[in-house]
Write a protein that holds these residues in place. Sequence first.
Motif, PDB file in Angstrom:
ATOM      1  N   SER A 166      29.842 -18.714  39.161  1.00  0.00           N
ATOM      2  CA  SER A 166      29.489 -18.057  37.905  1.00  0.00           C
ATOM      3  C   SER A 166      30.541 -18.925  37.112  1.00  0.00           C
ATOM      4  O   SER A 166      30.461 -18.002  36.125  1.00  0.00           O
ATOM      5  CB  SER A 166      29.446 -16.909  38.586  1.00  0.00           C
ATOM      6  N   ASP A 167      31.677 -18.613  37.854  1.00  0.00           N
ATOM      7  CA  ASP A 167      32.887 -18.747  36.887  1.00  0.00           C
ATOM      8  C   ASP A 167      33.380 -21.069  37.337  1.00  0.00           C
ATOM      9  O   ASP A 167      33.548 -21.311  37.926  1.00  0.00           O
ATOM     10  CB  ASP A 167      33.638 -18.626  37.640  1.00  0.00           C
ATOM     11  N   SER A 169      35.625 -22.162  35.082  1.00  0.00           N
ATOM     12  CA  SER A 169      36.995 -22.568  34.245  1.00  0.00           C
ATOM     13  C   SER A 169      37.836 -23.250  34.942  1.00  0.00           C
ATOM     14  O   SER A 169      38.593 -23.963  34.126  1.00  0.00           O
ATOM     15  CB  SER A 169      37.683 -21.115  33.833  1.00  0.00           C
ATOM     16  N   THR A 195      27.366 -23.277  32.119  1.00  0.00           N
ATOM     17  CA  THR A 195      27.474 -22.833  31.215  1.00  0.00           C
ATOM     18  C   THR A 195      28.445 -21.974  30.518  1.00  0.00           C
ATOM     19  O   THR A 195      28.399 -21.077  30.154  1.00  0.00           O
ATOM     20  CB  THR A 195      26.071 -21.354  32.573  1.00  0.00           C
ATOM     21  N   THR A 196      30.355 -21.925  31.289  1.00  0.00           N
ATOM     22  CA  THR A 196      31.105 -21.348  30.914  1.00  0.00           C
ATOM     23  C   THR A 196      31.885 -22.628  30.878  1.00  0.00           C
ATOM     24  O   THR A 196      31.616 -23.466  31.307  1.00  0.00           O
ATOM     25  CB  THR A 196      32.082 -20.635  31.606  1.00  0.00           C
ATOM     26  N   THR A 197      32.489 -22.381  29.930  1.00  0.00           N
ATOM     27  CA  THR A 197      33.585 -24.028  29.845  1.00  0.00           C
ATOM     28  C   THR A 197      33.821 -24.348  30.928  1.00  0.00           C
ATOM     29  O   THR A 197      35.057 -23.570  32.011  1.00  0.00           O
ATOM     30  CB  THR A 197      34.427 -23.809  28.586  1.00  0.00           C
ATOM     31  N   ILE A 275      26.389 -23.867  26.784  1.00  0.00           N
ATOM     32  CA  ILE A 275      27.651 -23.456  27.010  1.00  0.00           C
ATOM     33  C   ILE A 275      27.755 -22.194  25.492  1.00  0.00           C
ATOM     34  O   ILE A 275      27.275 -22.699  24.388  1.00  0.00           O
ATOM     35  CB  ILE A 275      28.727 -23.751  26.744  1.00  0.00           C
ATOM     36  N   THR A 277      29.250 -20.333  24.758  1.00  0.00           N
ATOM     37  CA  THR A 277      30.498 -19.451  23.930  1.00  0.00           C
ATOM     38  C   THR A 277      31.388 -20.778  23.027  1.00  0.00           C
ATOM     39  O   THR A 277      32.102 -20.134  23.066  1.00  0.00           O
ATOM     40  CB  THR A 277      31.754 -18.795  24.687  1.00  0.00           C
ATOM     41  N   SER A 278      30.308 -21.617  23.398  1.00  0.00           N
ATOM     42  CA  SER A 278      30.561 -23.020  23.042  1.00  0.00           C
ATOM     43  C   SER A 278      29.851 -23.402  21.631  1.00  0.00           C
ATOM     44  O   SER A 278      28.746 -23.354  21.378  1.00  0.00           O
ATOM     45  CB  SER A 278      30.564 -23.986  23.248  1.00  0.00           C
TER      46      SER A 278
END
Length: 400
Positions: A166-167, A169, A195-197, A275, A277-278
């Motif tokens: 889920s994270d 980073s 799916t997140t940076t 992603i 947010t990108s």
Amino acid sequence: DFCLSRGLGDVYKRQVLASPDDNPGLHTIFADAGPGTTIALEPGTYDRSGQPTLVVAADGVTVRSTTGDPADVVLDGGGSGTQLLLSVRASDVTLAEFTMQGSDDSLVDVGVEDEVLERSQLYRMVLRDAAGKKLDVGPGLARWTNDGVIACSTFEQTDAFRDGLSDCSSVSALQISGGAGWVVRDNLLEGHWCTTTTYATLVADRGSSDTRVERNVLKNNFRGILFGGDALDNGRPEPANAPCGEPQGASWGHVRGEILNNVTWADDPNMVGAIATSDTDLDSMIGFWHVCGAVAVHNTSYVTLTTFNGIEWRYPDTSVTVANNLISTTLVSRDGGIALGVDTNAVGVGAAEFVDAPAGDFRLAAGSTARDAGIVIPAVPVPQDLSLIHISEPTRQAEI
């Protein structure tokens, strides 16, 4: 061949054999290993879920498989709730030819607070699936290391493990913090996206110096190689009267060092728009942040996805050489960074320049305009022409 199996050899003065049957007490075998001991792991899977971290605390210890095939020995953390699998807290320690996988933390760390560890080696290892860094060199404060080697290994994040995160980073293949004189060569680093940076796949930061990153293949990662970074507090200080002088922050991000003859390659359609947010599918493939005197030469970056940039140099205290690289995207100066040799690079390079880019063969094609087009970079050794020797695919770029 740069990556031959070393073989276990006939006789070790201090050899301890361990099998999967010994798994419940494996941490004790590690703790009891004296200087110069070889811990030879017999084939099988060692279930390390819920087990204590394996700690190497004596100088000169080697941990390796008995067969020389990394696939034969697997230390499996099982993923969920698993802590660090192995910690190196001594000098001249070698990890060779076995697999480690499945941790909610890092897989391996190297370093002892307020000590300098020397000559750590990882050779023909497979490090697979971790929520943090697969290899974390110099975690925490003042855990400096010198003259390590990371060679001929695979750092991989699989689709199945990625889907459970889920994270992302902290996801990275390897990070060297405050290390001096490390060599990272002939490795495959693949699948570090989410799916997140994510953080950069291969990082040397917090005052690291003279790192040599050479002949690695980075495939389908959100970010590529990063020298330096924004974490400048508690970094390793540059020696007095050093050529780079005083940093603008508390420490340099990185001092000197070479990024030579690497391939960064991305074509996974699952990364497109992954992603939210990108603005791009990929970030930077090679970056320099707060870096003095480093070079990036003879590298290839070929991507078929949207990318922030191929190579960037960032911040006013960054001064580097970027030359003779083949880049399918762009070169970018950010926030006042300075680079020499920029006009010698080929940018916007297409697949026609290579023998077979879709298959990962990045040798220069017969009619490539990059052939014999490079310039001599003073004080930087010319990489070997890899088109003249056998290397397991994906093959790397021949020199230009």
